[in-house]
Write a protein that holds these residues in place. Structure first.
Motif, PDB file in Angstrom:
ATOM      1  N   TYR A 142       7.558   6.112   3.560  1.00 50.43           N
ATOM      2  CA  TYR A 142       8.078   5.280   4.640  1.00 50.43           C
ATOM      3  C   TYR A 142       6.987   4.313   5.061  1.00 50.43           C
ATOM      4  N   LEU A 143       7.301   3.016   5.030  1.00 47.85           N
ATOM      5  CA  LEU A 143       6.373   1.978   5.460  1.00 47.85           C
ATOM      6  C   LEU A 143       6.860   1.388   6.770  1.00 47.85           C
ATOM      7  N   THR A 153       1.694   0.766   8.170  1.00 49.10           N
ATOM      8  CA  THR A 153       1.422   2.191   8.068  1.00 49.10           C
ATOM      9  C   THR A 153       2.293   2.780   6.977  1.00 49.10           C
ATOM     10  N   CYS A 154       1.669   3.574   6.137  1.00 48.07           N
ATOM     11  CA  CYS A 154       2.361   4.269   5.057  1.00 48.07           C
ATOM     12  C   CYS A 154       2.389   5.757   5.396  1.00 48.07           C
ATOM     13  N   THR A 168      -3.014   3.780   7.872  1.00 55.59           N
ATOM     14  CA  THR A 168      -2.723   2.501   8.522  1.00 55.59           C
ATOM     15  C   THR A 168      -3.826   1.518   8.180  1.00 55.59           C
ATOM     16  N   VAL A 169      -3.415   0.278   7.849  1.00 58.26           N
ATOM     17  CA  VAL A 169      -4.373  -0.803   7.619  1.00 58.26           C
ATOM     18  C   VAL A 169      -3.884  -2.051   8.345  1.00 58.26           C
ATOM     19  N   SER A 170      -4.815  -2.922   8.671  1.00 53.24           N
ATOM     20  CA  SER A 170      -4.471  -4.224   9.246  1.00 53.24           C
ATOM     21  C   SER A 170      -3.981  -5.139   8.135  1.00 53.24           C
ATOM     22  N   LEU A 175      -3.433  -1.531   0.851  1.00 51.92           N
ATOM     23  CA  LEU A 175      -2.868  -0.255   1.275  1.00 51.92           C
ATOM     24  C   LEU A 175      -2.405   0.495   0.042  1.00 51.92           C
ATOM     25  N   GLN A 176      -2.923   1.694  -0.151  1.00 49.49           N
ATOM     26  CA  GLN A 176      -2.512   2.521  -1.284  1.00 49.49           C
ATOM     27  C   GLN A 176      -1.123   3.092  -1.026  1.00 49.49           C
TER      28      GLN A 176
END
Length: 190
Positions: A142-143, A153-154, A168-170, A175-176
């Motif tokens: 879920y993204l 956020t993954c 979570t990344v900006s 993002l993996q």
């Protein structure tokens, strides 16, 4: 074979089935979609124009990594979650093509391998809470693309109690995306 959560067959209540029929029969205004959230029919606008590029970039990157027999799309379809008595129309999803060979108007949520929701002021609470809980028991990835905070956020590793993992990344940072996709999402265009 990829390990997936297996839905438990449950008989949905007549009220849930009735609400699904009502959603199917609704003539929503152009540019709006209807979902079953917290047991109520919620009509909300499609994403804003500025979301389009981000949705396209995400869909194109995902499509290159989807498992065989699946596809990534942004078409407005309602997915049924009978155990939770919910029906969601994700902003973006990856699903098994076979789910769209069935008769009817609502796809089986067990066909989903990924869902992406782009937050807006009207949907943010549902995307971060209600949908996180429901997706977290079934959907492998879920993204949440948080347009207000410029973050993505993954969530992955679903369980009966929700997702076990998250990152979570900006926007602008890689993002993996975990199995069954297993690639680094480039968010520089977000």
């Amino acid at each position: 074979m990829i390990e997936r959560a297996t839905p438990i067959e449950t008989q949905a209540s007549p009220a849930f089935e009735s609400l699904l029929r009502t959603v199917a029969e609704m003539d929503t205004p152009h540019g709006f979609k209807a979902e079953l959230i917290r047991g109520k029919i919620i009509v909300s606008p499609f994403s804003k124009l500025r979301y389009s590029r981000r949705m396209r970039l995400l869909r194109e990157q995902l499509q290159a990594h989807v498992p065989e027999g699946q596809f990534a799309d942004t078409s407005p379809f309602l997915f049924r979650f009978p155990a939770a008595e919910r029906g969601y129309g994700p902003d973006l999803y990856v699903a098994d093509e076979a789910a769209f060979e069935e008769d009817g108007l609502h796809a089986d949520a067990a066909a989903l391998s990924l869902v992406g929701e782009f937050t807006s002021t009207s949907t943010r609470d549902a995307d971060w809470n209600e949908k996180l809980d429901v997706y977290g028991s079934l959907v492998p990835v879920y993204l949440v693309i948080d347009m207000q905070d410029s973050e993505i956020t993954c969530f992955w590793d679903p369980s009966p109690h929700g997702y076990r993992s998250r990152t979570t990344v900006s926007f602008g940072k890689p993002l993996q995306i975990p199995e069954p996709f297993d690639f680094s999402l480039d968010t520089t265009g977000f």
